[in-house]
Design an enzyme around this catalytic site. Sequence first.
Site, PDB file in Angstrom:
ATOM      1  NE  ARG A  72      -2.957  -1.169  11.062  1.00 24.37           N
ATOM      2  CZ  ARG A  72      -1.835  -0.543  10.537  1.00 24.37           C
ATOM      3  NH1 ARG A  72      -1.720   1.274   9.831  1.00 24.37           N
ATOM      4  NH2 ARG A  72      -0.383  -1.044  10.148  1.00 24.37           N
ATOM      5  NE  ARG A  85       8.398  -2.676   5.386  1.00 24.40           N
ATOM      6  CZ  ARG A  85       6.974  -1.983   5.620  1.00 24.40           C
ATOM      7  NH1 ARG A  85       6.223  -1.937   4.845  1.00 24.40           N
ATOM      8  NH2 ARG A  85       6.569  -2.306   7.027  1.00 24.40           N
ATOM      9  CE  LYS A 100      -2.032  -0.808   3.851  1.00 23.15           C
ATOM     10  NZ  LYS A 100      -1.534  -2.118   4.991  1.00 23.15           N
ATOM     11  NE  ARG A 115       3.273  -4.317  11.687  1.00 22.55           N
ATOM     12  CZ  ARG A 115       4.233  -4.354  10.446  1.00 22.55           C
ATOM     13  NH1 ARG A 115       5.861  -4.921  10.212  1.00 22.55           N
ATOM     14  NH2 ARG A 115       3.923  -3.573   9.183  1.00 22.55           N
ATOM     15  NE  ARG A 142       7.458   0.011  10.328  1.00 18.03           N
ATOM     16  CZ  ARG A 142       6.651   0.259   9.156  1.00 18.03           C
ATOM     17  NH1 ARG A 142       6.123   0.643   8.379  1.00 18.03           N
ATOM     18  NH2 ARG A 142       5.211  -0.761  10.147  1.00 18.03           N
TER      19      ARG A 142
HETATM   20  P1  AMP Z   1       1.816   1.157   9.389  1.00 17.13           P
HETATM   21  O1  AMP Z   1       3.701   1.952   9.168  1.00 17.13           O
HETATM   22  O2  AMP Z   1       0.715   0.775   8.581  1.00 17.13           O
HETATM   23  O3  AMP Z   1       1.854  -0.406   8.871  1.00 17.13           O
HETATM   24  O4  AMP Z   1       1.793   1.131  10.480  1.00 17.13           O
HETATM   25  C1  AMP Z   1       2.486   0.935  11.807  1.00 17.13           C
HETATM   26  C2  AMP Z   1       2.011   0.460  13.478  1.00 17.13           C
HETATM   27  O5  AMP Z   1       1.127   2.088  13.496  1.00 17.13           O
HETATM   28  C3  AMP Z   1       0.664   0.008  13.136  1.00 17.13           C
HETATM   29  O6  AMP Z   1       1.648  -1.319  13.454  1.00 17.13           O
HETATM   30  C4  AMP Z   1       0.465   0.056  13.832  1.00 17.13           C
HETATM   31  O7  AMP Z   1       0.790   0.566  15.313  1.00 17.13           O
HETATM   32  C5  AMP Z   1       0.427   1.872  14.789  1.00 17.13           C
HETATM   33  N1  AMP Z   1      -0.543   2.791  13.530  1.00 17.13           N
HETATM   34  C6  AMP Z   1      -1.001   2.919  12.079  1.00 17.13           C
HETATM   35  N2  AMP Z   1      -2.247   3.335  11.556  1.00 17.13           N
HETATM   36  C7  AMP Z   1      -3.153   2.678  12.555  1.00 17.13           C
HETATM   37  C8  AMP Z   1      -3.968   2.977  12.663  1.00 17.13           C
HETATM   38  N3  AMP Z   1      -4.648   3.041  11.299  1.00 17.13           N
HETATM   39  N4  AMP Z   1      -4.724   2.582  13.704  1.00 17.13           N
HETATM   40  C9  AMP Z   1      -3.695   1.591  14.657  1.00 17.13           C
HETATM   41  N5  AMP Z   1      -3.029   2.277  15.261  1.00 17.13           N
HETATM   42  C10 AMP Z   1      -1.383   1.929  13.460  1.00 17.13           C
END
Ligand code: AMP
Length: 220
Positions: A88, A127, A13, A171, A160
């Site tokens: 989410r 990654r 994404k 996750r 990360r």
């Molecule tokens: P991502 O970069 O989208 O994988 O997000 C990394 C982390 O940020 C996730 O594993 C969550 O801990 C937090 N996070 C990002 N977006 C959300 C969301 N919409 N709701 C809750 N936690 C989020």
Amino acid sequence: MNLIFLGAPGAGKGTQARLLQEREGIPQVSTGDMLRAAMVEGSPVGKRAKEYVEQGALVPDDVMIALIEERLVRPDARRGFVLDGFPRTLPQAEALDRMLERAGRVLDAVLYFDISDETILRRLTGRWVCRKAGHIYHLEYNPPKAPGQCDADGSELYQRVDDRPETVRHRLDVYHRETQPVVEFYRRRGVFATIDAEGDIEDVSRKVLGTIRARMELRA
Ligand code: AMP
């Protein structure tokens, strides 16, 4: 164009939202990037989010909804946005509906990036991300020209903490439990489309652009 990119972490994404931002000028709104920036800054949101993000858990809905509410009214998002990583959970999706309705805006497309857990594990554990602007690389599939250095801006690449294999598994569990219902929430709507996200970046990009253009023609 108001778009949502849905799918598991590692489905591509972020990569595709970034490409769309470069090609079409629609801002990528990545809640993960926003939280990581807040954590580096040490802002109140960053401090509240840190533990959740590092463990691969979801940050509480009230924090996320407030963050998006504030982001979508900024000038650059007035022409449109690509939501990447939000909503989410069902409460987030419902809150987004209310926000858009209040602002008199509609969703033009919800693209669901369909991919297997095996591919995700392979992608996320390889990654690396650029520190300055979040450009994304993969050690095998999309390596940087110089090891450890971003092709686009020369900044350092890092892994990360939540891309470690045990955290990725967690996750994915969270995704299946909390976010899969959000996919079902949008699936019934006319704007929903599934993208086969197993292919390489260019292949998926062609599908994304083709789907969005078809939607826009339908709307016009
Ligand atoms: P991502 O970069 O989208 O994988 O997000 C990394 C982390 O940020 C996730 O594993 C969550 O801990 C937090 N996070 C990002 N977006 C959300 C969301 N919409 N709701 C809750 N936690 C989020």
